[in-house]
Scaffold this active site. Structure first.
Site, PDB file in Angstrom:
ATOM      1  N   HIS A 182      -3.612   3.218  -2.113  1.00 58.05           N
ATOM      2  CA  HIS A 182      -2.621   4.168  -2.595  1.00 58.05           C
ATOM      3  C   HIS A 182      -3.267   5.094  -3.597  1.00 58.05           C
ATOM      4  O   HIS A 182      -4.144   4.668  -4.348  1.00 58.05           O
ATOM      5  CB  HIS A 182      -1.454   3.414  -3.258  1.00 58.05           C
ATOM      6  CG  HIS A 182      -0.220   4.239  -3.350  1.00 58.05           C
ATOM      7  ND1 HIS A 182      -0.002   5.105  -4.393  1.00 58.05           N
ATOM      8  CD2 HIS A 182       0.828   4.355  -2.513  1.00 58.05           C
ATOM      9  CE1 HIS A 182       1.151   5.701  -4.182  1.00 58.05           C
ATOM     10  NE2 HIS A 182       1.679   5.281  -3.056  1.00 58.05           N
ATOM     11  N   HIS A 185       0.955   9.245   5.144  1.00 53.20           N
ATOM     12  CA  HIS A 185       2.113   9.183   4.233  1.00 53.20           C
ATOM     13  C   HIS A 185       3.125   8.252   4.884  1.00 53.20           C
ATOM     14  O   HIS A 185       2.842   7.087   5.113  1.00 53.20           O
ATOM     15  CB  HIS A 185       2.603  10.624   4.014  1.00 53.20           C
ATOM     16  CG  HIS A 185       3.591  10.818   2.920  1.00 53.20           C
ATOM     17  ND1 HIS A 185       3.962   9.836   2.057  1.00 53.20           N
ATOM     18  CD2 HIS A 185       4.306  11.924   2.540  1.00 53.20           C
ATOM     19  CE1 HIS A 185       4.854  10.312   1.195  1.00 53.20           C
ATOM     20  NE2 HIS A 185       5.078  11.586   1.468  1.00 53.20           N
ATOM     21  N   ASP A 199       4.216   0.215   2.955  1.00 54.75           N
ATOM     22  CA  ASP A 199       4.269   0.301   4.412  1.00 54.75           C
ATOM     23  C   ASP A 199       3.711  -0.927   5.112  1.00 54.75           C
ATOM     24  O   ASP A 199       3.875  -1.083   6.315  1.00 54.75           O
ATOM     25  CB  ASP A 199       3.490   1.531   4.889  1.00 54.75           C
ATOM     26  CG  ASP A 199       4.122   2.802   4.385  1.00 54.75           C
ATOM     27  OD1 ASP A 199       5.329   2.945   4.572  1.00 54.75           O
ATOM     28  OD2 ASP A 199       3.419   3.637   3.788  1.00 54.75           O
TER      29      ASP A 199
HETATM   30  C1  LIG Z   1      -3.081   6.125   0.775  1.00 52.63           C
HETATM   31  C2  LIG Z   1      -4.434   6.811   0.858  1.00 52.63           C
HETATM   32  C3  LIG Z   1      -4.266   8.115   1.703  1.00 52.63           C
HETATM   33  C4  LIG Z   1      -4.921   7.177  -0.564  1.00 52.63           C
HETATM   34  O1  LIG Z   1      -6.068   7.895  -0.418  1.00 52.63           O
HETATM   35  P1  LIG Z   1      -6.959   8.401  -1.656  1.00 52.63           P
HETATM   36  O2  LIG Z   1      -6.256   8.230  -2.940  1.00 52.63           O
HETATM   37  O3  LIG Z   1      -7.411   9.773  -1.303  1.00 52.63           O
HETATM   38  O4  LIG Z   1      -8.154   7.372  -1.678  1.00 52.63           O
HETATM   39  P2  LIG Z   1      -9.555   7.571  -1.003  1.00 52.63           P
HETATM   40  O5  LIG Z   1      -9.423   7.973   0.430  1.00 52.63           O
HETATM   41  O6  LIG Z   1     -10.393   8.446  -1.902  1.00 52.63           O
HETATM   42  O7  LIG Z   1     -10.117   6.080  -1.064  1.00 52.63           O
HETATM   43  C5  LIG Z   1     -11.011   5.568  -2.035  1.00 52.63           C
HETATM   44  C6  LIG Z   1     -11.972   4.636  -1.324  1.00 52.63           C
HETATM   45  O8  LIG Z   1     -11.266   3.546  -0.710  1.00 52.63           O
HETATM   46  C7  LIG Z   1     -11.435   3.582   0.711  1.00 52.63           C
HETATM   47  N1  LIG Z   1     -10.110   3.343   1.308  1.00 52.63           N
HETATM   48  C8  LIG Z   1      -8.919   3.873   0.910  1.00 52.63           C
HETATM   49  N2  LIG Z   1      -7.929   3.379   1.641  1.00 52.63           N
HETATM   50  C9  LIG Z   1      -8.498   2.533   2.518  1.00 52.63           C
HETATM   51  C10 LIG Z   1      -7.966   1.727   3.542  1.00 52.63           C
HETATM   52  N3  LIG Z   1      -6.664   1.697   3.792  1.00 52.63           N
HETATM   53  N4  LIG Z   1      -8.816   0.983   4.271  1.00 52.63           N
HETATM   54  C11 LIG Z   1     -10.152   1.002   4.012  1.00 52.63           C
HETATM   55  N5  LIG Z   1     -10.713   1.744   3.052  1.00 52.63           N
HETATM   56  C12 LIG Z   1      -9.891   2.509   2.310  1.00 52.63           C
HETATM   57  C13 LIG Z   1     -11.925   4.982   1.038  1.00 52.63           C
HETATM   58  O9  LIG Z   1     -12.680   4.995   2.237  1.00 52.63           O
HETATM   59  C14 LIG Z   1     -12.753   5.283  -0.190  1.00 52.63           C
HETATM   60  O10 LIG Z   1     -13.959   4.580  -0.078  1.00 52.63           O
HETATM   61  P3  LIG Z   1     -15.339   5.233  -0.625  1.00 52.63           P
HETATM   62  O11 LIG Z   1     -15.137   5.360  -2.104  1.00 52.63           O
HETATM   63  O12 LIG Z   1     -16.389   4.271  -0.209  1.00 52.63           O
HETATM   64  O13 LIG Z   1     -15.450   6.564   0.059  1.00 52.63           O
HETATM   65  C15 LIG Z   1      -5.493   5.873   1.513  1.00 52.63           C
HETATM   66  O14 LIG Z   1      -5.619   4.690   0.760  1.00 52.63           O
HETATM   67  C16 LIG Z   1      -5.139   5.556   2.963  1.00 52.63           C
HETATM   68  O15 LIG Z   1      -5.443   6.337   3.859  1.00 52.63           O
HETATM   69  N6  LIG Z   1      -4.467   4.381   3.225  1.00 52.63           N
HETATM   70  C17 LIG Z   1      -4.063   4.034   4.549  1.00 52.63           C
HETATM   71  C18 LIG Z   1      -2.791   4.799   4.912  1.00 52.63           C
HETATM   72  C19 LIG Z   1      -1.575   4.271   4.179  1.00 52.63           C
HETATM   73  O16 LIG Z   1      -1.325   3.072   4.143  1.00 52.63           O
HETATM   74  N7  LIG Z   1      -0.769   5.213   3.646  1.00 52.63           N
HETATM   75  C20 LIG Z   1       0.489   4.875   3.007  1.00 52.63           C
HETATM   76  C21 LIG Z   1       0.490   5.252   1.568  1.00 52.63           C
HETATM   77  S1  LIG Z   1       1.996   4.688   0.823  1.00 52.63           S
END
Ligand SMILES: CC(C)(COP(=O)(O)OP(=O)(O)OC[C@H]1O[C@@H](n2cnc3c(N)ncnc32)[C@H](O)[C@@H]1OP(=O)(O)O)[C@@H](O)C(=O)NCCC(=O)NCCS
Length: 439
Positions: A306, A267, A362
């Protein structure tokens, strides 16, 4: 076309008609769907609230597919360009942009709530020299609840309003003190002659000069960053704010809980992680190899992806523009080169394109903060200052919503059924159970 959903339960051959309102059904309506008389009824199962609306809200609108973010109907780009942060805070809290006189009165009120009680200052002094600023921030905001016991009367609108002003006024002071504490510098008292962002810079960076003069470009850039981070509808920390607040806990402990949720690396902690990632990559030439590593399942690209945006995060666009302004004052942060290369390669790569992974807020904010002179440990605290406004606007809405009750999700129980009690001398050890799990 009737606004209803017809469900046929194949277990009973019974048909149910559920009303659809604003694209949703009421999950409570599913409870009528019973397999047998006396059955509990159907529930929705939705870990992580992927498709469950927990409230009706008029504060913030996001269209994740189109990359739109609006506060109370106004596009984030326009607000960032034309307003001050406190003006936007007024909009979020009261629903309308203030007139000139309303804004003046509001700014004056917030300005007169920036001081901390001396005992709170002493409380902060008790943290270890290397305490993480976010840990200090969360604990100190929670500690304000002991200074203002009147805050517990959450049903009195005037009491609520007073705590809202106290919190918005004091969070920059707490944030600045956590920063000064990390450096071992004396705390700087607020200066009422300065604007909200300029006063924050004063409390952060004033040394021995009699009057701190904030650089106007940096103060404005900070104000824009505050606007961009002020609210983001039902994200993890806002959900915590509403959830904790739903038990009628006071707003200080509720904001502290929300800030704790914000501190996680998925987050608000992500901006700190972005900088670590850029450090790890080290140079523009190593970006491609790093991306291959991520695609192979080793870690994530921090600052990418996101839950809601499946398009470019509109805040990231404004931030990129703000970065240019900041770098004209501070000089270019060398990490920008790496970040731009990372964005270029990722946006052209099938893995990221297919999953609709774009830079989020971010991705660039940390690079600006670092150029301004902040250590990565401070980044999430800088996020928590403006988000306090969003949390409070959402909390106020929740308290006034007659439909809201104490938040209490259901579960699907998958544990053991009723068992016979085993006296202590007859119980097998964990190790024995692990060796033969069926015993
Ligand atoms: C923001 C976040 C938690 C959203 O998660 P979510 O909605 O649960 O999405 P998921 O984790 O289901 O991701 C969907 C797919 O994209 C991939 N993915 C998501 N974010 C990714 C990233 N930053 N880098 C690489 N792969 C990513 C996941 O591994 C998943 O792949 P799969 O379908 O092969 O398993 C996630 O994108 C993340 O961890 N981002 C990095 C942290 C970040 O920048 N957070 C700030 C948010 S404002």
């Amino acid at each position: 076309m009737p606004d209803t959903l017809t469900i046929i339960d194949n277990r009973t051959d019974l048909r149910y008609e559920l009303p659809i309102h604003q694209g949703t059904i009421r999950t409570m309506d599913l409870r009528k769907i019973q397999a047998f008389p006396g059955d509990f009824g159907l529930m929705g199962y939705d870990p992580a609230f992927m498709n469950t609306a927990s409230c009706q809200s008029a504060v913030t609108f996001i269209d994740g597919d189109k990359g739109i973010l609006r506060y109370r109907g106004y596009g984030i780009e326009q607000l960032a360009e034309k307003c001050s942060f406190l003006e936007v805070a007024y909009l979020l809290l009261f629903g309308e942009l203030p007139t000139a006189s309303e804004l003046q009165a509001w700014v004056s009120t917030i300005t007169h709530h920036t001081m901390l009680h001396e005992t709170t200052k002493k409380f902060l002094e008790g943290f270890r020299y290397d305490a993480h600023p976010m840990g200090m921030f969360i604990s100190t905001v929670a500690a304000l609840s002991t200074v203002y016991p009147d805050a517990r009367d959450v049903h009195d609108p005037a009491v609520r309003q007073l705590q809202i002003c106290r919190l918005i006024g004091k969070v920059p002071t707490i944030a600045a003190y956590t920063y000064r504490h990390s450096l071992g510098y004396p705390y700087v008292y607020p200066d009422n002659e300065l604007t909200y962002p300029a006063n924050f810079l004063n409390m952060l960076w004033k040394m021995v000069e009699p009057k701190y003069q904030a650089n106007p470009t940096l103060a404005r850039a900070l104000d824009i960053l505050l606007i961009l981070h002020a609210d983001h509808e039902q994200n993890c920390s806002t959900n915590v704010m509403r959830s904790v607040g739903s038990s009628q806990a006071d707003p200080f402990v509720s904001v502290a809980a929300a800030a704790a949720a914000l501190s996680g690396p998925l987050h608000g902690g992500a901006n700190e992680e972005v900088l670590r990632m850029l450090d790890e990559i080290g140079s523009k030439e190593r970006v491609w190899a790093y991306i291959q590593q991520v695609k192979a399942g080793h870690g994530k690209l921090m600052g990418f992806g996101h839950r809601v945006y499946k398009n470019y995060d509109p805040r990231a666009r404004v931030i990129k523009w703000t970065a240019d302004q900041v770098f004209q004052v501070t000089g270019r942060n060398p990490k920008l080169e790496i970040a731009i290369e990372l964005e270029r390669i990722a946006l052209d790569d099938e893995y990221f394109v297919k999953r609709k992974l774009y830079p989020n807020v971010d991705f660039y904010s940390g690079i600006i903060y670092q150029a301004m002179g902040f250590q990565p440990e401070m980044f999430t605290v800088l996020f928590a200052i403006p988000r306090t406004v969003g949390w409070l606007a959402q909390w106020q809405e929740m308290i006034q919503d007659p439909e809201q009750k104490i938040a209490r999700p259901r579960q699907v129980f998958v544990g053991k059924e009723s068992r016979q009690f085993v006296p202590i001398e007859q119980r097998g050890s964990q190790a024995a159970r692990a060796a033969s799990p069926n015993v």
